[in-house]
Design a protein around this motif. Structure first.
Motif, mmCIF file in Angstrom:
data_model
loop_
_atom_site.group_PDB
_atom_site.id
_atom_site.type_symbol
_atom_site.label_atom_id
_atom_site.label_comp_id
_atom_site.label_asym_id
_atom_site.label_seq_id
_atom_site.Cartn_x
_atom_site.Cartn_y
_atom_site.Cartn_z
ATOM 1 N N UNK A 123 0.685 -1.259 0.047
ATOM 2 C CA UNK A 123 0.092 -0.008 -0.124
ATOM 3 C C UNK A 123 0.769 1.209 0.067
ATOM 4 N N UNK A 124 2.017 1.331 0.847
ATOM 5 C CA UNK A 124 2.910 2.256 0.663
ATOM 6 C C UNK A 124 3.329 2.464 -0.722
ATOM 7 N N UNK A 125 3.803 1.536 -1.304
ATOM 8 C CA UNK A 125 4.251 1.593 -2.655
ATOM 9 C C UNK A 125 3.384 2.283 -3.354
ATOM 10 N N UNK A 126 2.097 1.964 -3.455
ATOM 11 C CA UNK A 126 0.960 2.517 -4.130
ATOM 12 C C UNK A 126 0.877 4.041 -3.842
ATOM 13 N N UNK A 127 0.874 4.447 -2.756
ATOM 14 C CA UNK A 127 0.880 5.825 -2.418
ATOM 15 C C UNK A 127 1.828 6.458 -2.979
ATOM 16 N N UNK A 128 3.168 6.004 -3.081
ATOM 17 C CA UNK A 128 4.407 6.731 -3.529
ATOM 18 C C UNK A 128 4.037 6.968 -4.869
ATOM 19 N N UNK A 129 3.581 5.815 -5.619
ATOM 20 C CA UNK A 129 3.335 5.880 -7.217
ATOM 21 C C UNK A 129 2.371 6.966 -7.459
ATOM 22 N N UNK A 130 1.306 7.129 -6.758
ATOM 23 C CA UNK A 130 0.386 7.662 -6.852
ATOM 24 C C UNK A 130 0.898 9.570 -6.810
ATOM 25 N N UNK A 144 -3.344 2.592 5.997
ATOM 26 C CA UNK A 144 -4.625 2.724 6.131
ATOM 27 C C UNK A 144 -5.242 4.016 5.572
ATOM 28 N N UNK A 145 -4.596 4.713 5.069
ATOM 29 C CA UNK A 145 -4.991 6.212 4.387
ATOM 30 C C UNK A 145 -6.135 5.661 3.483
ATOM 31 N N UNK A 146 -7.171 6.272 3.360
ATOM 32 C CA UNK A 146 -8.277 5.756 2.347
ATOM 33 C C UNK A 146 -7.846 6.424 0.980
ATOM 34 N N UNK A 147 -8.572 5.962 -0.166
ATOM 35 C CA UNK A 147 -8.497 6.536 -1.485
ATOM 36 C C UNK A 147 -8.788 7.963 -1.357
ATOM 37 N N UNK A 148 -9.995 8.249 -0.756
ATOM 38 C CA UNK A 148 -10.681 9.553 -0.906
ATOM 39 C C UNK A 148 -9.797 10.491 -0.057
ATOM 40 N N UNK A 167 -6.346 10.250 0.325
ATOM 41 C CA UNK A 167 -5.307 10.324 -0.572
ATOM 42 C C UNK A 167 -5.480 11.528 -1.550
ATOM 43 N N UNK A 168 -6.743 11.147 -2.315
ATOM 44 C CA UNK A 168 -6.922 12.051 -3.275
ATOM 45 C C UNK A 168 -7.133 13.740 -2.816
ATOM 46 N N UNK A 169 -7.777 13.800 -1.555
ATOM 47 C CA UNK A 169 -7.816 15.108 -0.918
ATOM 48 C C UNK A 169 -6.371 15.634 -0.639
ATOM 49 N N UNK A 170 -5.291 14.708 -0.455
ATOM 50 C CA UNK A 170 -3.886 15.266 -0.060
ATOM 51 C C UNK A 170 -3.564 15.774 -1.692
ATOM 52 N N UNK A 171 -3.727 14.906 -2.555
ATOM 53 C CA UNK A 171 -2.901 15.115 -3.938
ATOM 54 C C UNK A 171 -3.683 16.383 -4.382
#
Ligand SMILES: *Cc1c(COP(=O)(O)O)cnc(C)c1O
Length: 385
Positions: free
Chosen positions: A270-277, A365-369, A371-375
């Motif tokens: 999941x952490x790798x996924x977040x970094x990629x995003x 455990x950060x949700x996709x929503x 994460x989108x808000x951070x981005x």
């Protein structure tokens, strides 16, 4: 509204039930969960032995004691780390020398390390404490060659990097904590790290002698093991053979950490996924990143970006409910270390990094929503939408 920290633990029902089972068992401390956690963790990082302790700071302190660090000796670490990486030397009455960071991967600059060692007589330094910063593995193969040449030990501060690895010159996968190119490695299980124990730490090693010494140091220097006793007066008999501490972890903490360890790999994915995003979303922004290379696998404890508008971004994100953090204020700029003679200007790469760095939310455990808000908040700040 959102309230998103830079890092956060995840507690599942299974974690809770494991802790409850321990609470209902015979042992709250010094019981079977500790050894089970140690064995599983050693396996996870490819080390032979692991000794669980009450926190990562105690792990570092015990590590340097086990290696025989003495008052008057010096260790080498980096200024961009948590203060504990350096403090362990001071606890032992020893001193700290810093080597500036590499501007690209933020870990200790190996060329500057080499120059420091070459510029001083042998025996000036006792050991090196390199830090796998933000989860990026340290190039331990090169550091290990330098350490051998100059007669130094290595304690890898791998608190950010359980699950990370690099490939050595033979193409072999070297896990952080495997101690293939170090003497000891230290980990923390503070809730903001990958594996939460509440409070907890671990030292790994492949050296049986160091393993036995660490077990002694963890519990007052006392042993009851028959094979180690100098005398034996009967079943009650124990000996204090070293000046040790009570640095034990409880079975309650170990049970929680063990349960978390079961899904550690999922967390890293999941952490790798977040970094990629983040990387994809921020491609056009005026920011820089920790350098990524093909032959290492970043465990991503933190996700750091660098920008000239760091303070503005930090303040803006708070208005969006996002609590980023700065990792770290250079250790040599802390008032206590200034009192030891260090000053601003000593490590210019670290200091420039500190002016520009900011850690964005990074936790499994950060949700996709969220994460989108951070981005979108970061993009809004830079006015790119
Ligand atoms: C967290 C941390 C420590 C200390 O661990 P604690 O469990 O908080 O005592 C040491 N070094 C680094 C790099 C850390 O991030």
């Amino acid at each position: 509204m959102y309230k998103i920290p830079y890092g956060k633990q995840e507690i599942t029902n299974e974690d809770i039930s494991e802790v409850i089972k321990t609470l209902q068992s015979d042992f709250l401390t010094q019981g079977p969960k500790i050894l089970e956690f140690e064995n599983r963790f050693a396996e996870y990082v490819d080390a032979k032995y692991a000794v669980a302790v009450c926190n990562g700071t105690a792990a570092l302190h015990m590590a340097v004691l086990a290696l025989g660090l003495q008052p008057g000796q010096k260790i080498i670490t980096t200024p961009i780390t948590f203060v504990a990486s350096a403090n362990c030397a001071l606890y032992a009455g020893a001193e700290v020398a810093f080597v500036d960071i590499d501007a690209e991967d933020y870990n200790i600059d190996v060329d500057k390390l080499e120059a420091l060692l070459k510029g001083h007589p042998k025996n000036t330094f006792a050991g090196i404490v390199p830090v796998a910063f933000a989860g990026c593995p340290v190039r331990l193969e090169k550091i290990s060659a330098l350490a051998k040449e100059h007669g130094l030990w290595i304690v890898e501060d791998a608190c950010h990097a359980p699950g990370g690895y690099f490939k050595d010159s033979k193409g072999k996968q070297i896990k952080c904590g495997s101690t293939i190119y170090s003497d000891l490695s230290c980990f923390s299980f503070h809730p903001v790290k990958h594996i939460a124990a509440g409070e907890g730490g671990m030292i790994t090693t492949s050296n049986l002698e160091l393993y036995n010494k660490l077990k002694l140091l963890r519990t007052h220097g006392i042993t009851k093991e028959a094979s180690l006793l100098k005398e034996n007066h009967g079943g009650w008999y124990y000996e204090m053979q070293e000046l040790g501490y009570n640095y034990r972890i409880s079975d309650i903490n170990a049970a929680l950490a063990l349960s978390q360890l079961n899904r550690a790999d999922k967390g890293i994915t999941r952490r790798q996924e977040i970094a990629k995003k983040y990387r994809a979303a921020f491609a056009d922004l005026p920011i820089s990143y920790q350098k990524e290379q093909n032959d290492y696998f970043n465990a991503y404890h933190l996700y750091v970006i660098e920008t000239d508008r760091r303070k503005e971004l930090y303040d803006f994100l708070i208005t969006q409910g996002i609590y980023s953090q700065i990792h770290y204020i250079p250790v040599h700029m802390q008032p206590y270390y200034k009192g030891l003679g260090f000053k601003k200007g000593d490590f210019p790469v670290a200091e420039r990094y500190y002016e520009r760095c900011i850690s964005l939310p990074m936790y499994a455990s950060i949700s996709d929503a969220e994460l989108d808000h951070v981005i979108s908040s970061v993009k809004n700040f830079f006015n790119v939408n």
